[in-house]
Motif scaffolding. Structure first.
Motif, PDB file in Angstrom:
ATOM      1  N   GLY A 214       0.880  -1.201  -0.195  1.00  7.12           N
ATOM      2  CA  GLY A 214      -0.058   0.060  -0.198  1.00  7.12           C
ATOM      3  C   GLY A 214       0.993   1.330  -0.176  1.00  7.12           C
ATOM      4  N   ASP A 215       0.416   2.159   1.121  1.00  8.82           N
ATOM      5  CA  ASP A 215       1.449   3.435   0.963  1.00  8.82           C
ATOM      6  C   ASP A 215       2.480   3.437   1.990  1.00  8.82           C
ATOM      7  N   THR A 216       3.133   2.100   2.245  1.00 10.90           N
ATOM      8  CA  THR A 216       4.048   1.733   3.253  1.00 10.90           C
ATOM      9  C   THR A 216       5.091   1.181   2.579  1.00 10.90           C
ATOM     10  N   SER A 217       6.507   1.291   2.573  1.00 15.12           N
ATOM     11  CA  SER A 217       7.547   0.854   1.927  1.00 15.12           C
ATOM     12  C   SER A 217       8.556   0.614   2.823  1.00 15.12           C
ATOM     13  N   SER A 218       9.584  -0.135   2.676  1.00 14.88           N
ATOM     14  CA  SER A 218      10.647  -0.328   3.735  1.00 14.88           C
ATOM     15  C   SER A 218      11.594  -0.822   3.093  1.00 14.88           C
ATOM     16  N   ASP A 219      13.112  -0.713   3.507  1.00 11.34           N
ATOM     17  CA  ASP A 219      14.237  -1.293   3.105  1.00 11.34           C
ATOM     18  C   ASP A 219      15.296  -1.505   4.179  1.00 11.34           C
ATOM     19  N   THR A 220      15.886  -2.564   4.097  1.00 11.49           N
ATOM     20  CA  THR A 220      16.855  -2.863   5.213  1.00 11.49           C
ATOM     21  C   THR A 220      18.417  -3.537   4.860  1.00 11.49           C
ATOM     22  N   VAL A 221      19.309  -3.189   5.288  1.00 12.15           N
ATOM     23  CA  VAL A 221      20.554  -3.685   5.071  1.00 12.15           C
ATOM     24  C   VAL A 221      21.206  -4.043   6.292  1.00 12.15           C
ATOM     25  N   ASN A 247       2.992   7.160   4.304  1.00 15.38           N
ATOM     26  CA  ASN A 247       2.232   8.582   3.983  1.00 15.38           C
ATOM     27  C   ASN A 247       3.364   9.663   3.746  1.00 15.38           C
ATOM     28  N   ASN A 248       4.379   9.279   2.996  1.00 19.00           N
ATOM     29  CA  ASN A 248       5.541  10.347   2.620  1.00 19.00           C
ATOM     30  C   ASN A 248       6.229  10.890   3.864  1.00 19.00           C
ATOM     31  N   THR A 249       6.309  10.142   4.981  1.00 18.69           N
ATOM     32  CA  THR A 249       6.992  10.392   5.887  1.00 18.69           C
ATOM     33  C   THR A 249       8.099   9.144   6.211  1.00 18.69           C
ATOM     34  N   ASP A 250       9.516   9.620   6.529  1.00 17.59           N
ATOM     35  CA  ASP A 250      10.302   8.744   6.355  1.00 17.59           C
ATOM     36  C   ASP A 250      10.774   8.477   8.131  1.00 17.59           C
TER      37      ASP A 250
END
Length: 264
Positions: A214-221, A247-250
């Motif tokens: 949806g409107d949530t995305s994440s990445d992890t290293v 929602n456009n907030t990091d």
């Protein structure tokens, strides 16, 4: 944050050992980091009991259970304390197991509960797979998560392998892809990782993953290391950096975790 920390803790607690066979192992971890603008500290303990002695002569010590096609039950407990006055601790308990039959059929199951004061999350995972060769397997898993009456379902497939190289070195890999279904949206997750073992005692690894729902995305290293200074004692460490956009907030998170484990 809970999922990233739990995954890192389980990964560290689940490794150890050397040339002597073993059947039981115990481990502990210490973690610290920052989630958003909040610092945290944490600790964890874990254990694993194998139904038969694990042969450690087949490759890297950290991969002994996998290479020996061992069946086991395990548990872990992780407590994270945010550096905020009167904040609730996040306590996560995991109980599970992996069973490998004589025909190389793999059956896995886990139950996880996370308690964060007014927020409780219960997760059940079941997986079925097989060894494609003596050093490669594939597992298809279904996971259902109940987070305060909000349901999330996962369906994923994971490949793991350990390939020997020259002069006692080897390289391990993990590839995972999955579908995520929530009450309101659906999406996917993909992760890849690799570990280079210089010998049976020492390995360095790196992994990366992305999730989009949806409107949530994440990445992890993350970067991981394991070292066996003796046959039945392991030291390990893991560093991760994660970014989540909602929602456009990091929201950025990072942390480091140190672990130690013994096998006997």
């Amino acid at each position: 944050m809970k999922k990233t920390l739990l995954a890192s803790a389980i990964a560290i607690l689940a490794t150890s050992h050397a040339y002597a066979d073993y059947q039981f192992e115990l481990g502990a971890v210490y973690a610290q980091g920052e989630a958003g603008n909040t610092d945290y500290d944490g600790f964890g303990i874990g254990g694993e009991f194998h139904f038969d002695k694990v042969d450690t002569s087949k490759g890297p010590l950290a991969e002994a259970s996998f290479l020996d096609k061992s069946s086991f039950v395990n548990f872990s407990f992780l407590s994270i304390e945010p550096d905020v006055k009167n904040a609730d601790e996040i306590e996560t308990t995991d109980i599970g197991g992996r069973f490998v039959t004589a025909t190389n059929l793999i059956i896995e199951a886990n139950w996880t509960t996370a308690d964060a004061g007014n927020s409780d999350t219960d997760t059940i995972r079941v997986g079925v797979g097989t060894y494609l060769s003596d050093n490669t397997d594939v597992v298809v898993s279904y996971t259902t998560e109940d987070d305060n009456n909000a349901d999330v379902d996962y369906l994923d497939v994971t490949f793991h392998g350990v390939n020997p190289l020259s002069q006692g070195a080897s390289v391990a890999f993990d590839v995972s892809a999955g579908y995520i279904d929530t009450d309101t949206d659906s999406g996917y997750q993909i992760s890849v990782g690799g570990t280079y073992y210089f010998n049976k005692m020492f390995g360095l690894g790196v992994s990366a993953g992305i999730t989009d729902v949806g409107d949530t995305s994440s990445d992890t290293v993350s970067v991981d290391a394991s070292f066996f200074p003796s046959e039945q004692f392991e030291l390990s460490a893991s560093i991760f950096d994660s970014s989540t956009e909602f929602n456009n907030t990091d929201i950025d998170s990072d942390g480091i975790m140190f672990g130690a484990a013994v096998r006997f």
